[in-house]
Scaffold this motif. Structure first.
Motif, short mmCIF file in Angstrom:
data_model
loop_
_atom_site.label_atom_id
_atom_site.label_comp_id
_atom_site.label_asym_id
_atom_site.label_seq_id
_atom_site.Cartn_x
_atom_site.Cartn_y
_atom_site.Cartn_z
N LEU A 443 0.82 -1.21 0.00
CA LEU A 443 0.00 0.00 0.00
C LEU A 443 0.85 1.26 0.00
N LYS A 444 1.98 1.23 0.71
CA LYS A 444 2.89 2.38 0.68
C LYS A 444 3.41 2.62 -0.73
N ARG A 445 3.76 1.52 -1.41
CA ARG A 445 4.27 1.63 -2.78
C ARG A 445 3.19 2.19 -3.71
N GLU A 446 1.96 1.69 -3.56
CA GLU A 446 0.86 2.16 -4.40
C GLU A 446 0.58 3.65 -4.16
N LYS A 447 0.64 4.07 -2.89
CA LYS A 447 0.40 5.48 -2.58
C LYS A 447 1.46 6.36 -3.22
N LYS A 448 2.71 5.90 -3.15
CA LYS A 448 3.81 6.68 -3.70
C LYS A 448 3.64 6.86 -5.20
N ILE A 449 3.24 5.80 -5.87
CA ILE A 449 3.05 5.86 -7.32
C ILE A 449 1.88 6.77 -7.67
N ARG A 450 0.79 6.67 -6.89
CA ARG A 450 -0.39 7.50 -7.16
C ARG A 450 -0.11 8.98 -6.92
N ARG A 451 0.70 9.27 -5.88
CA ARG A 451 0.96 10.66 -5.54
C ARG A 451 1.72 11.39 -6.64
N ILE A 531 13.21 1.24 -15.88
CA ILE A 531 12.69 0.05 -15.21
C ILE A 531 12.15 0.45 -13.84
N ARG A 532 10.87 0.18 -13.60
CA ARG A 532 10.24 0.49 -12.30
C ARG A 532 9.86 -0.82 -11.63
N HIS A 533 10.58 -1.14 -10.61
CA HIS A 533 10.35 -2.41 -9.93
C HIS A 533 9.07 -2.37 -9.09
N GLY A 534 8.47 -3.54 -8.97
CA GLY A 534 7.29 -3.69 -8.12
C GLY A 534 5.97 -3.35 -8.78
#
Length: 581
Positions: A443-451, A531-534
């Motif tokens: 969820l932290k990773r998803e938030k960072k990408i969305r922000r 390349i964007r991991h995850g």
């Protein structure tokens, strides 16, 4: 002996729940299913705690308890009873809306044991603190079970306890007072068992008699706790936590410093948590609005000094949880799995929804979009694979992170789940702490990408130095999950290739997708890549393995080059040269 616990229950599912609840403690857990086994174990082993749950044949709670106490007087025996058999009673404190009841005398002995037994008057001692913390945590868990299925109060008590304790510690109170406030916050609303559920869930304006029955819950709590003779002054905290600083509260109309400090702390925290959660008659306030209201009422309803400390604590809490409350959906046909995950994640601040199969899950998702889904594979009506596939094909829900939680351990099952777009595949039995860590990390990773997706970090380079063939082989070798973005110099075009654990799952260019898009990008020998991991695609449009895809792509390029060379040769030959050959 200090760390030995025996669980007696004929219900395997309940044993799993109880054992899992204690799994993070430094305890040795033994279980059995009937009286005869229990007594044999008791004769051979000096358990420090025995928990008895007589839910079926072979276990007779009260008689077994007496026999154990006769054999081992030093052993603490806790009797749990199915809630369906007893609704309310002056002799019990109930802790589960449909699950458990903890007998009043047992709770008294349990809590006294945690601080008084073997001279535990000095809580600074590490062993004594460990024992006390264990029983505080047990109380927290049992109250959590009480609230687990309540859509308005689930997780509230744990939040109130956590914030109240933080304020008490920030104010520099002594350990005994902090303990009194902590336990008082956990037990403050026990008296609501005397209030009809219909009144608590009423949406209309309550009558005077109905309001009085709710206000009486403080006194009812004290009656239930009267026989406990607790080593902490929780009675003052519980009795007066609805008093107001100006004397307008209840039940005694105390004002200012006449109100015990613990009650003044609990008053602020209880109000804040109530304001920021839904109630049958209104929607929740946001945190800022709730804080503003509390500030406005400092000096009238709330102690200004406590409000000041509360503000510093809640600001830090907001920083730790910068985004809005996350919503988790747990899909599993085993009730105890739902309960375990819900108890744990609610205490971490999540809103948790549960469903027993994929069809029920889709209905819930359409009503309330979850931040993340944890799903079993084998379920009736609609299995987890079908659910994941259906969501990945729906643009409205294809970006919801998905974790499989399955008893299937075959690598092919794992690969199938990941190919469907799941972020992870966890096998049962699982560790709650590990699952929680993975959920929070995703969820932290998803938030960072969305922000800020444009500023999302990634490995950058040039295709001249590392063409797509090399990138694909490196990601395949490392079993990486990633998104590769390619911007060629030779075309006004761009492409994306998605990998899941080293396998290509999807590819896109302007106007093409799947293998055609991938093969098109193999031709690009100059340009930029990142390349964007995850990150992985929720839609799968490539079925071949990475190596198979590369072999076919390179073969296709070789054939195209051969055809081009032949064509060039023919063009250079004189007319008729072709027939001369």
């Amino acid at each position: 002996m200090a760390n030995d616990v025996l669980i007696v229950s004929p219900d395997p599912a309940e044993i799993k729940i109880l054992k899992s609840l204690f799994s993070t403690r430094d305890l040795k857990i033994t279980d059995c299913s009937n009286d005869q086994e229990a007594l044999k174990l008791i004769k051979d082993n000096p358990f420090s705690l025995v928990m008895i749950s007589p839910l079926g044949e072979g276990v007779h709670g009260l008689s077994l308890k007496k026999n154990i106490q006769h054999l081992r007087p030093e052993t603490e025996v806790i009797l749990l009873t199915n809630f369906k058999t007893i609704r309310t009673s002056d002799d019990v404190l109930h802790y589960g809306a449909s699950d458990y009841i903890l007998h009043l005398e047992d709770l008294r002995r349990l809590l006294i044991h945690s601080t008084m037994k073997k001279g535990l008057e000095t809580p600074e001692d590490p062993e004594e603190m460990r024992i006390k913390d264990f029983f505080f945590n047990l109380t927290d868990l049992l109250v959590g079970i009480l609230e687990i299925d309540d859509k308005y109060f689930s997780g509230n008590t744990h939040t109130v306890m956590k914030l109240s304790r933080q304020i008490a510690e920030r104010m520099g109170l002594n350990r005994k007072m902090i303990d009194s406030i902590t336990l008082g916050s956990l037990l403050r609303d026990l008296g609501k068992i005397g209030v009809k559920q219909q009144i608590l869930n009423e949406t209309r304006e309550l009558t005077e008699d109905e309001l009085m029955s709710i206000k009486d819950h403080c006194q009812t709590s004290l009656k239930l706790l009267k026989r406990l003779n607790l080593p902490w002054r929780v009675d003052q905290v519980i009795q007066h936590h609805h008093e107001s600083y100006d004397g307008s509260g209840y039940p005694s109309g105390l004002k200012g410093r006449e109100i015990p400090l613990g009650a003044r702390i609990l008053s602020v925290v209880d109000s804040y948590v109530a304001m920021t959660t839904d109630r049958p008659y209104r929607k929740a306030m946001n945190g800022d609005s709730a804080v503003e209201e509390i500030q406005q009422k400092a000096g009238t309803i709330y102690d200004p000094e406590v409000v000041e400390i509360f503000l510093s604590v809640i600001q830090e809490d907001w920083k730790r949880n910068a985004d809005s409350k996350e919503r988790l959906l747990v899909v599993d046909d085993e009730k105890y799995i739902q309960t375990l995950i819900k108890l744990h994640m609610v205490n971490e601040g999540f809103e948790v929804m549960t469903a027993e199969n994929g069809a029920e899950a889709i209905m819930l998702i359409k009503q309330k979009r979850p931040s993340l889904i944890v799903s079993d594979v084998e379920m009736p009506l609609m299995d987890g694979y079908t659910l994941c596939r259906a969501l990945s094909q729906d643009p409205a829900f294809s970006d919801i992170p998905f974790i499989f939680l399955s008893s299937h351990k075959d690598p092919d099952d794992r690969i199938q789940g990941l190919r469907l777009g799941a972020m992870d595949y966890i096998t049962k039995p699982f560790d709650l702490e590990e699952l929680s860590l993975k959920i929070n990390t995703l969820l932290k990773r998803e938030k960072k990408i969305r922000r800020d997706p444009d500023k999302e970090s990634g490995i950058k380079g040039r295709l001249e130095d590392m063409p797509l063939q090399d990138i694909a082989q490196i990601l395949n070798l490392g079993l990486k999950t990633a998104k590769v973005e390619i911007h060629p110099d030779t075309e006004e075009n761009h492409g994306e290739v998605f990998f899941s654990r080293g396998e290509v799952t999807a590819a896109y260019t302007d106007g093409l997708d799947g293998e055609k898009a991938f093969n098109r990008m193999l031709h690009w020998n100059a340009g930029n890549f990142k390349i964007r991991h995850g990150i992985q695609s929720k839609v799968m449009n490539i079925a071949k393995t990475t190596m198979g895809l590369l072999m076919d792509g390179v073969k296709l390029i070789d054939e195209e080059n051969r055809d081009r060379d032949m064509q060039t040769t023919e063009e250079r030959l004189p007319s008729g040269g072709s027939s001369a050959r």
